[in-house]
Design an enzyme around this catalytic site. Structure first.
Site, PDB file in Angstrom:
ATOM      1  N   ARG A 413       0.869  -1.190   0.000  1.00 47.43           N
ATOM      2  CA  ARG A 413       0.000   0.000   0.000  1.00 47.43           C
ATOM      3  C   ARG A 413       0.901   1.233   0.000  1.00 47.43           C
ATOM      4  O   ARG A 413       1.590   1.490   0.988  1.00 47.43           O
ATOM      5  CB  ARG A 413      -0.884   0.022   1.245  1.00 47.43           C
ATOM      6  N   ARG A 449       0.844  -1.431  -5.277  1.00 54.95           N
ATOM      7  CA  ARG A 449      -0.411  -0.806  -5.706  1.00 54.95           C
ATOM      8  C   ARG A 449      -0.191   0.689  -5.883  1.00 54.95           C
ATOM      9  O   ARG A 449       0.397   1.337  -5.009  1.00 54.95           O
ATOM     10  CB  ARG A 449      -1.494  -1.034  -4.658  1.00 54.95           C
ATOM     11  N   GLU A 547     -12.200  -4.751  -7.090  1.00 55.74           N
ATOM     12  CA  GLU A 547     -12.832  -4.320  -5.844  1.00 55.74           C
ATOM     13  C   GLU A 547     -14.087  -3.493  -6.073  1.00 55.74           C
ATOM     14  O   GLU A 547     -14.640  -2.931  -5.132  1.00 55.74           O
ATOM     15  CB  GLU A 547     -11.835  -3.622  -4.911  1.00 55.74           C
ATOM     16  N   ASN A 570     -11.924  -6.165   0.779  1.00 59.07           N
ATOM     17  CA  ASN A 570     -12.394  -5.159   1.738  1.00 59.07           C
ATOM     18  C   ASN A 570     -13.344  -4.194   1.051  1.00 59.07           C
ATOM     19  O   ASN A 570     -14.448  -3.922   1.521  1.00 59.07           O
ATOM     20  CB  ASN A 570     -11.220  -4.369   2.328  1.00 59.07           C
ATOM     21  N   ASP A 571     -12.893  -3.666  -0.075  1.00 58.97           N
ATOM     22  CA  ASP A 571     -13.769  -2.748  -0.803  1.00 58.97           C
ATOM     23  C   ASP A 571     -14.854  -3.502  -1.559  1.00 58.97           C
ATOM     24  O   ASP A 571     -15.996  -3.058  -1.616  1.00 58.97           O
ATOM     25  CB  ASP A 571     -12.954  -1.881  -1.769  1.00 58.97           C
ATOM     26  N   ARG A 581     -17.654   0.101   4.932  1.00 57.69           N
ATOM     27  CA  ARG A 581     -16.705  -0.690   5.713  1.00 57.69           C
ATOM     28  C   ARG A 581     -16.310  -0.041   7.030  1.00 57.69           C
ATOM     29  O   ARG A 581     -15.701  -0.664   7.889  1.00 57.69           O
ATOM     30  CB  ARG A 581     -15.458  -1.032   4.870  1.00 57.69           C
ATOM     31  N   CYS A 618      -5.928  -9.961  -2.141  1.00 57.66           N
ATOM     32  CA  CYS A 618      -5.139  -9.222  -1.156  1.00 57.66           C
ATOM     33  C   CYS A 618      -6.017  -8.552  -0.120  1.00 57.66           C
ATOM     34  O   CYS A 618      -5.526  -7.836   0.733  1.00 57.66           O
ATOM     35  CB  CYS A 618      -4.253  -8.189  -1.840  1.00 57.66           C
TER      36      CYS A 618
HETATM   37  C1  PEP Z   1      -9.250  -4.069  -0.453  1.00 60.38           C
HETATM   38  O1  PEP Z   1     -10.067  -3.190  -0.684  1.00 60.38           O
HETATM   39  O2  PEP Z   1      -9.540  -5.271  -0.249  1.00 60.38           O
HETATM   40  C2  PEP Z   1      -7.822  -3.732  -0.353  1.00 60.38           C
HETATM   41  C3  PEP Z   1      -6.899  -4.661  -0.237  1.00 60.38           C
HETATM   42  O3  PEP Z   1      -7.499  -2.423  -0.373  1.00 60.38           O
HETATM   43  P1  PEP Z   1      -7.633  -1.413   0.870  1.00 60.38           P
HETATM   44  O4  PEP Z   1      -8.055  -2.210   2.076  1.00 60.38           O
HETATM   45  O5  PEP Z   1      -6.312  -0.764   1.059  1.00 60.38           O
HETATM   46  O6  PEP Z   1      -8.698  -0.486   0.386  1.00 60.38           O
HETATM   47 MG    MG Z   2      -9.383  -1.295  -1.481  1.00 58.58          MG
END
Ligand code: PEP
Ligand code: MG
Length: 658
Positions: A413, A449, A547, A570-571, A581, A618
């Site tokens: 990141r 990224r 995502e 996550n997104d 989130r 990821c």
């Molecule tokens: C995600 O969104 O899963 C991701 C890995 O990116 P971040 O959590 O940094 O938004």
């Molecule tokens: Mg993300």
């Protein structure tokens, strides 16, 4: 005496160069002014100098008058034309090595979760697994209340004196922290710049004028610092806009000194203590002594907020999204936390305390046993290697990832690199960072990224518009494509780093195929430029993060133009489930194991398989032992996670192959 020149200071006169320039100007007795486009400013005030927004290649005039005017002009012009000559960098001390800390915290393990809710426990969102018991360390910013009264004429001189003393106190604190060896090189730069703002004439004169007008010192500092901050906010330069925060921060410190208060510093957290806060900035946490933090309980945040990610990557149990319940922990002496179920107990005793202690010990035993998997290479039943890689946010985490047995980096990141600095990191600095990363993991790949900011990750240095729905707004690849001045240096740095190892690059928040096409075109431009400049560079595979629901739906098309996919659960979960989130009240929906999200992952895996590209993951779900078998069945061949989860994930994949 006057002389004009073209400024050759890289990135212009802000932050460190401004500090050095002012230091040099102050070493002469003469009055010194710097003039740009007809506007003059004292060269002895860093604030005035920065507000002039002098950039590289601007034409400026230096005007001096006094006994040493010739020497002053020569020295200052010399600095502007050749900033590296004669200036000694403040030596940055070695990075401190925090002690291991006698924390009572464990390694995550679902198997050990308390089966039932703990009686009397306060509930929040389970954000980072593990158990911990430790002394409470409340961290709540002090509230500043000005007296808001008009001073009588007799009170003005003493109030000016009180202000001068408060400035001295703040400067002394900053000097003490600069003299200690606890700050990293970057942090020293930040503290030194803040100290200079505290000493700056612009602030002093502004506050003095307010006090003479009858304001009490606290109100005067708030008024003067807000005015200067607003001026920084107006300058057409993102680096200088970010100085507004610095001025506010210095103003706050002076006010606290005037009131005899202080903000608790994360630096002071004792070994193994449980940090109790309503909110913590991701950057504040990232630079805190993480090895000493036993656990975190926070009023704000959710399971995939960046606080949670930092906590998980350092194996710190955390409960977020406690809301107003956090107040009930404020005065606790000791706190026990169960990061598996998101429960915190104030002042645990008797059976509850004994239970916590035995689970912590059990987890330590499991952690020992998992070490056996450190160097294993997990394979699917058909022999295909499953890469278990690490998610990292900084070079400081490399060692922990290698120690855990990471087979490369599946997500670097880059935001933290941008959040850490007083200004946007230069191309050179980025190239060094990405090269160090690539070298550390070679021959394994490192997937970097590109900058993913906006949403919950704003950074100083880039002005974000006020948005009603920042998560649906100007973030990730959208922002980068609109700002080639930020994006190109990052792409160039990545091309340069590709010489040193196996660098891959992926784009966040892709929703439209044009985004990868436009990026590819920009990469080509960067290559042409680097070649013309005779700068060595390599090549990288370009992939996309999946995502957004749009990316899932067009995955078959994206797969034809991407070298790989990495699923950002996550997104993806928040967008598929339309559940923020960060919002604890919808945490139930924000669960990757929901059928809708799992179907989206399966569709992505199929699209990748059919196109013959690698599909990895990821998002935080990649480290979940309950879901790993399903991801492997779908055909994912790379799982990237917090270093703390790597050995368990390796074991999990190897158990499948048996
Ligand atoms: C995600 O969104 O899963 C991701 C890995 O990116 P971040 O959590 O940094 O938004
Ligand atoms: Mg993300």
């Amino acid at each position: 005496m006057e002389r004009s020149t073209i400024v050759r200071v890289h990135e212009g006169l802000h932050a460190r160069p401004a500090t050095r320039f002012v230091k040099l100007a102050k070493s002469f007795e003469s009055e010194v002014e710097i003039i740009k486009s007809g506007k003059a400013a004292s060269a002895k005030s860093a604030v005035k100098l920065m507000l002039l927004a002098v950039k590289e290649n601007d034409e400026v005039t230096i005007r001096t008058s006094g006994a040493d005017e010739i020497e002053a002009v020569e020295a200052l012009i010399g600095y502007l034309e050749n900033p590296l000559s004669g200036m000694v960098e403040d030596a940055a001390p070695a990075e401190p090595q925090p002690s291991a800390g006698d924390t009572l915290r464990d390694e995550p393990s679902k198997a050990q979760a308390f089966a039932e809710d703990i009686a009397g426990a306060l509930k929040g969102v389970a954000a980072s697994e593990g158990y911990a018991v430790g002394a409470a360390f409340p961290h709540f910013p002090a509230v500043i209340k000005p007296e808001s009264r008009t001073l009588s004429p007799a009170e003005i001189e003493p109030e000016l004196q009180r202000f001068a003393e408060a400035v001295e106190t703040v400067q002394a604190r900053m000097n003490a922290s600069l003299a200690s060896d606890t700050l990293s090189g970057n942090d020293r730069g930040i503290v030194a710049a803040l100290r200079d703002i505290a000493a700056d004439d612009e602030l002093r004169d502004g506050v003095a004028a307010e006090i003479r007008g009858g304001s009490d010192a606290v109100s005067a500092v708030i008024a003067a610092s807000s005015r200067i901050a607003a001026e920084f906010g107006k300058v057409d330069d993102p680096y200088l806009n970010a100085r507004a925060d610095d001025v506010h921060s210095v103003g706050r410190q002076i006010c606290l000194a005037l009131l005899g208060q202080s903000d608790a510093s994360l630096e002071d957290i004792p070994d193994g203590a449980i940090l109790i806060a309503d909110d913590i900035g991701a950057w504040d946490l990232a630079r805190a002594p993480l090895k000493r933090i036993g656990g975190i309980v926070c009023g704000q945040g959710g399971a995939t907020s960046h606080i949670a990610i930092i906590a998980r990557s350092h194996g710190i149990p955390a409960i977020l999204g406690m809301g107003a319940r956090i107040e009930q922990l404020r005065d606790a002496r000791e706190v026990a936390i169960d990061g598996h179920r998101g429960q915190a107990v104030a002042n645990p005793e008797g059976k509850v305390l004994a239970d916590f202690r035995s689970r912590i010990e059990e987890a330590a035993r499991e952690r020992e046993a998992l070490k056996a998997f450190r160097d294993s290479t997990p394979r699917r039943a058909d022999g295909t290697i499953i890469e278990i890689a690490a998610n990292l946010g900084s070079l400081e985490e490399i060692e922990a990832a290698l120690d855990a047995g990471a087979m490369g980096v599946g997500l670097f990141r880059t935001e933290l690199l941008f959040m850490r600095h007083m200004h946007l990191p230069s191309e050179d600095m980025q190239a060094e960072t990405y090269s160090a990363l690539a070298k550390a993991f070679a021959p394994y790949p490192v997937i970097v990224r590109t900058l993913d900011i906006g949403g919950d990750k704003p950074i100083s240095g880039i002005e974000f518009p006020e948005e009603e729905n920042p998560f649906l707004g100007w973030r990730g690849i959208r922002m980068c494509l609109d700002r080639p001045d930020i994006f190109k240096p990052q792409l160039r740095a990545l091309l340069r780093a590709a010489v040193h190892g196996n660098v891959k690059v992926m784009l966040p928040m892709v929703a439209d195929i044009e985004e990868i096409r436009r990026t590819r075109a920009l990469v080509e431009t960067c290559k042409t430029e680097l070649a013309a400049e005779n700068i060595a560079f390599g090549d990288f595979q370009l992939g996309v993060m999946i995502e957004t629901p749009a990316a899932v739906l067009v995955a078959p098309m994206l797969a034809k133009e991407s070298a790989f996919f990495s699923i950002g659960t996550n997104d993806l979960t928040q967008y598929i489930m339309a559940a923020d989130r960060l919002n604890p009240t919808v945490a139930r929906l924000n669960d990757v194991s929901n059928a809708a999200v799992m179907m989206a992952i399966e569709m992505t895996a199929r699209a990748g398989r059919e196109a013959g590209i690698m599909v990895g993951m990821c998002g935080e779900a990649a480290g979940r032992p309950d879901l790993i078998p399903e991801f492997i069945r779908m055909g994912l061949t790379e799982l990237s996670m917090s270093p703390a989860s790597i050995q368990r994930a390796k074991k999990c994949v190897m158990d499948l192959g048996k």
